[in-house]
Write a protein that holds these residues in place. Structure first.
Motif, mmCIF file in Angstrom:
data_model
loop_
_atom_site.group_PDB
_atom_site.id
_atom_site.type_symbol
_atom_site.label_atom_id
_atom_site.label_comp_id
_atom_site.label_asym_id
_atom_site.label_seq_id
_atom_site.Cartn_x
_atom_site.Cartn_y
_atom_site.Cartn_z
ATOM 1 N N GLY A 15 -45.623 11.370 -7.666
ATOM 2 C CA GLY A 15 -45.051 10.052 -7.905
ATOM 3 C C GLY A 15 -46.123 8.982 -7.800
ATOM 4 N N ILE A 16 -46.147 8.087 -8.776
ATOM 5 C CA ILE A 16 -47.124 6.999 -8.801
ATOM 6 C C ILE A 16 -46.375 5.679 -8.926
ATOM 7 C CG2 ILE A 16 -49.067 5.955 -10.032
ATOM 8 C CD1 ILE A 16 -49.742 8.776 -11.080
ATOM 9 N N GLY A 17 -46.618 4.789 -7.986
ATOM 10 C CA GLY A 17 -46.094 3.429 -8.069
ATOM 11 C C GLY A 17 -47.261 2.472 -8.223
ATOM 12 N N LEU A 18 -47.295 1.738 -9.327
ATOM 13 C CA LEU A 18 -48.412 0.838 -9.620
ATOM 14 C C LEU A 18 -47.865 -0.566 -9.877
ATOM 15 C CD1 LEU A 18 -51.347 0.164 -10.376
ATOM 16 C CD2 LEU A 18 -50.932 1.168 -12.627
ATOM 17 N N ASN A 19 -48.327 -1.523 -9.081
ATOM 18 C CA ASN A 19 -47.896 -2.913 -9.244
ATOM 19 C C ASN A 19 -48.604 -3.521 -10.449
ATOM 20 O OD1 ASN A 19 -46.552 -2.542 -6.806
ATOM 21 N ND2 ASN A 19 -48.177 -3.481 -5.596
ATOM 22 N N VAL A 20 -47.836 -3.891 -11.457
ATOM 23 C CA VAL A 20 -48.446 -4.388 -12.695
ATOM 24 C C VAL A 20 -48.214 -5.884 -12.857
ATOM 25 C CG1 VAL A 20 -48.657 -4.096 -15.188
ATOM 26 C CG2 VAL A 20 -48.122 -2.120 -13.746
ATOM 27 N N ASN A 21 -46.983 -6.283 -13.153
ATOM 28 C CA ASN A 21 -46.719 -7.692 -13.450
ATOM 29 C C ASN A 21 -45.955 -8.417 -12.355
ATOM 30 O OD1 ASN A 21 -48.099 -7.837 -15.918
ATOM 31 N ND2 ASN A 21 -46.373 -6.964 -17.020
ATOM 32 N N ILE A 22 -46.047 -7.945 -11.142
ATOM 33 C CA ILE A 22 -45.455 -8.655 -10.001
ATOM 34 C C ILE A 22 -46.211 -9.963 -9.789
ATOM 35 C CG2 ILE A 22 -45.011 -8.576 -7.519
ATOM 36 C CD1 ILE A 22 -44.761 -5.549 -7.753
ATOM 37 N N THR A 23 -45.474 -11.056 -9.612
ATOM 38 C CA THR A 23 -46.089 -12.361 -9.367
ATOM 39 C C THR A 23 -46.194 -12.611 -7.867
ATOM 40 O OG1 THR A 23 -43.976 -13.520 -9.368
ATOM 41 C CG2 THR A 23 -45.082 -13.245 -11.502
ATOM 42 N N PRO A 24 -47.041 -13.555 -7.443
ATOM 43 C CA PRO A 24 -47.151 -13.841 -6.001
ATOM 44 C C PRO A 24 -45.817 -14.217 -5.363
ATOM 45 C CG PRO A 24 -48.970 -14.855 -7.183
ATOM 46 C CD PRO A 24 -48.024 -14.326 -8.233
ATOM 47 N N SER A 25 -44.996 -14.980 -6.099
ATOM 48 C CA SER A 25 -43.722 -15.424 -5.517
ATOM 49 C C SER A 25 -42.733 -14.277 -5.351
ATOM 50 C CB SER A 25 -43.101 -16.513 -6.399
ATOM 51 O OG SER A 25 -42.821 -16.012 -7.695
ATOM 52 N N GLN A 26 -42.909 -13.184 -6.116
ATOM 53 C CA GLN A 26 -42.008 -12.041 -5.988
ATOM 54 C C GLN A 26 -42.320 -11.174 -4.778
ATOM 55 O OE1 GLN A 26 -42.640 -10.619 -10.092
ATOM 56 N NE2 GLN A 26 -40.420 -10.665 -10.367
ATOM 57 N N LEU A 27 -43.544 -11.255 -4.285
ATOM 58 C CA LEU A 27 -43.910 -10.462 -3.116
ATOM 59 C C LEU A 27 -43.286 -11.046 -1.866
ATOM 60 C CD1 LEU A 27 -47.726 -9.751 -3.636
ATOM 61 C CD2 LEU A 27 -45.898 -8.045 -3.575
ATOM 62 N N PRO A 28 -42.629 -10.239 -1.053
ATOM 63 C CA PRO A 28 -42.141 -10.739 0.239
ATOM 64 C C PRO A 28 -43.298 -11.260 1.084
ATOM 65 C CG PRO A 28 -41.244 -8.560 -0.259
ATOM 66 C CD PRO A 28 -42.319 -8.825 -1.268
ATOM 67 N N LYS A 29 -43.027 -12.229 1.921
ATOM 68 C CA LYS A 29 -44.083 -12.815 2.755
ATOM 69 C C LYS A 29 -44.776 -11.761 3.598
ATOM 70 C CE LYS A 29 -42.051 -17.436 3.000
ATOM 71 N NZ LYS A 29 -41.477 -18.491 3.883
ATOM 72 N N THR A 30 -44.037 -10.733 3.993
ATOM 73 C CA THR A 30 -44.615 -9.686 4.841
ATOM 74 C C THR A 30 -45.647 -8.838 4.109
ATOM 75 O OG1 THR A 30 -42.741 -8.256 4.274
ATOM 76 C CG2 THR A 30 -42.583 -9.525 6.328
ATOM 77 N N LEU A 31 -45.642 -8.881 2.762
ATOM 78 C CA LEU A 31 -46.560 -8.055 1.970
ATOM 79 C C LEU A 31 -47.711 -8.842 1.354
ATOM 80 C CD1 LEU A 31 -44.063 -5.746 0.021
ATOM 81 C CD2 LEU A 31 -45.303 -5.225 2.124
ATOM 82 N N ARG A 32 -47.637 -10.151 1.345
ATOM 83 C CA ARG A 32 -48.597 -10.945 0.580
ATOM 84 C C ARG A 32 -50.036 -10.788 1.060
ATOM 85 N NH1 ARG A 32 -44.920 -16.448 -0.178
ATOM 86 N NH2 ARG A 32 -43.294 -15.410 -1.425
ATOM 87 N N ALA A 33 -50.226 -10.527 2.330
ATOM 88 C CA ALA A 33 -51.591 -10.392 2.845
ATOM 89 C C ALA A 33 -52.200 -9.040 2.508
ATOM 90 C CB ALA A 33 -51.597 -10.611 4.363
ATOM 91 N N ASN A 34 -51.353 -8.060 2.178
ATOM 92 C CA ASN A 34 -51.851 -6.686 2.030
ATOM 93 C C ASN A 34 -51.559 -6.045 0.680
ATOM 94 O OD1 ASN A 34 -52.784 -6.508 4.806
ATOM 95 N ND2 ASN A 34 -50.613 -6.478 5.374
ATOM 96 N N ALA A 35 -50.866 -6.727 -0.213
ATOM 97 C CA ALA A 35 -50.496 -6.140 -1.500
ATOM 98 C C ALA A 35 -50.900 -7.064 -2.637
ATOM 99 C CB ALA A 35 -48.995 -5.868 -1.550
ATOM 100 N N THR A 36 -51.141 -6.463 -3.801
ATOM 101 C CA THR A 36 -51.497 -7.241 -4.983
ATOM 102 C C THR A 36 -50.960 -6.533 -6.218
ATOM 103 O OG1 THR A 36 -53.325 -8.367 -6.114
ATOM 104 C CG2 THR A 36 -53.749 -6.120 -5.352
ATOM 105 N N SER A 37 -51.207 -7.115 -7.378
ATOM 106 C CA SER A 37 -50.787 -6.518 -8.645
ATOM 107 C C SER A 37 -51.856 -6.803 -9.696
ATOM 108 C CB SER A 37 -49.444 -7.100 -9.107
ATOM 109 O OG SER A 37 -49.601 -8.451 -9.540
ATOM 110 N N VAL A 38 -51.757 -6.122 -10.829
ATOM 111 C CA VAL A 38 -52.687 -6.380 -11.922
ATOM 112 C C VAL A 38 -52.575 -7.837 -12.361
ATOM 113 C CG1 VAL A 38 -53.323 -5.767 -14.287
ATOM 114 C CG2 VAL A 38 -52.597 -3.975 -12.685
#
Length: 325
Positions: free
Chosen positions: A208-231
């Motif tokens: 299984g592969i999960g790849l963040n592609v078009n997620i925007t900064p506002s869609q990321l929960p505050k708890t993930l913004r420091a550690n997650a990104t997208s293309v």
């Protein structure tokens, strides 16, 4: 090829002009009313097709959605992704793929979803993915491999993901052991291997592969913004998920075939080049145990080889790693 696919092919070939309903009906051997119904069905899927009285139909654009005909159209793999199941929503693509594999699905079949209700990573952690923003793919494989070496498949997939991001969008992607791909120190993709096996042989494996592609900064929960990104976050604009998926399948097929032909050594060498931690001091938490040391190598079973601060070498099969120096 379905009537919808044939209709799209004809319209795409003449995208600069209109194609009359009479011509489409004749070439498809259906009525003009049936042509209209197919056009409406395609519009419902998100295709933009212009209709003009006395002129016919003109193809404008395709949706960036997981549609089998769109994925297959320019896919250049030899066998991977030639069987596709695409869902608007499912509980988990891995669960669907494991069930399909048990029913006899061929190696290389791929399950895709626009959204998951119970997407998961390691240790059943929830995988965050807003609908129609990510690549959520599960690949069925049938390797001749001892179950204890399944982590090799995770490394094969991680190398493919990192190389795809580097070649397709020039992102400086690195692999964080054991199953994550990072860009700029933030997680952009995760990989989860699950299998059915006997004592000495894997019957079927699902990657299984999960790849963040078009997620925007506002869609990321505050708890993930420091550690997650997208293309999209890294590039500053949206990209085609279909094109990225095709590239990923091509890289994954190449990486898997190299591993199957030459063994783990060459894949492991590429992992070393892409590693975010090799030669660095890290802290690894495994269950209630915690240790700190220098990452010295990757063992042939996918375990991390750590030179502990206290001196001895330790192999760690699983855990959460943080670079500390």
């Amino acid at each position: 090829m379905t009537h919808d696919a044939r209709l799209l092919t004809m319209l795409r070939k003449r995208a600069a002009d209109y194609v009359s309903g009479a011509e489409l009906a004749e070439r498809l051997d259906v009525s003009r009313t049936t042509v209209w119904n197919h056009v409406e069905a395609l519009r419902h899927e998100g295709y933009v097709i212009e209709a003009c009285t006395h002129r016919g139909y003109r193809f404008i654009s395709a949706p960036d959605r997981m549609l089998p005909d769109e994925i297959s159209r320019d896919l250049r793999t030899k066998w991977l992704g030639h069987t596709l199941w695409c869902y608007r929503e499912t509980a988990s693509t891995n669960d669907v793929a494991l069930a399909r594999a048990a029913e006899g699905a061929p190696e290389g079949a791929v399950v895709l979803a626009e959204a998951q209700r119970r997407g998961r990573g390691r240790f059943h952690r929830k995988w965050f993915s807003p609908p129609e923003t990510s690549l959520l793919a599960s690949v069925i494989l049938r390797p001749e491999l001892h179950p204890s070496l399944v982590s090799q498949l995770v490394i094969v997939a991680a190398v493919a993901v990192a190389e795809t991001l580097r070649s397709q969008h020039k992102l400086d992607a690195h692999i964080k052991w054991p199953n994550d791909v990072h860009v700029g120190g933030k997680k952009i993709a995760g990989i989860l291997a699950e299998l059915s096996a006997e004592a000495e042989q894997i019957n079927r494996a699902v990657i299984g592969i999960g790849l963040n592609v078009n997620i925007t900064p506002s869609q990321l929960p505050k708890t993930l913004r420091a550690n997650a990104t997208s293309v999209r976050i890294e590039l500053g604009h949206a990209v085609s998920r279909i094109e990225l998926l095709r590239a990923l399948l091509e890289h994954l097929e190449r990486s898997y075939e190299q591993w199957r032909r030459d063994g783990f050594a060459r894949v492991k060498a590429r992992w070393a080049e892409l590693s975010a931690s090799l030669g660095r001091r890290v802290e690894v938490v495994s269950g209630k145990a915690k240790c700190t040391g220098l990452v010295a190598d990757l063992d042939d079973d996918g375990a991390l080889v750590l030179r502990l601060d206290s001196g001895p070498i330790r192999k760690i099969a699983s855990g959460d790693m943080t670079v500390v120096g």
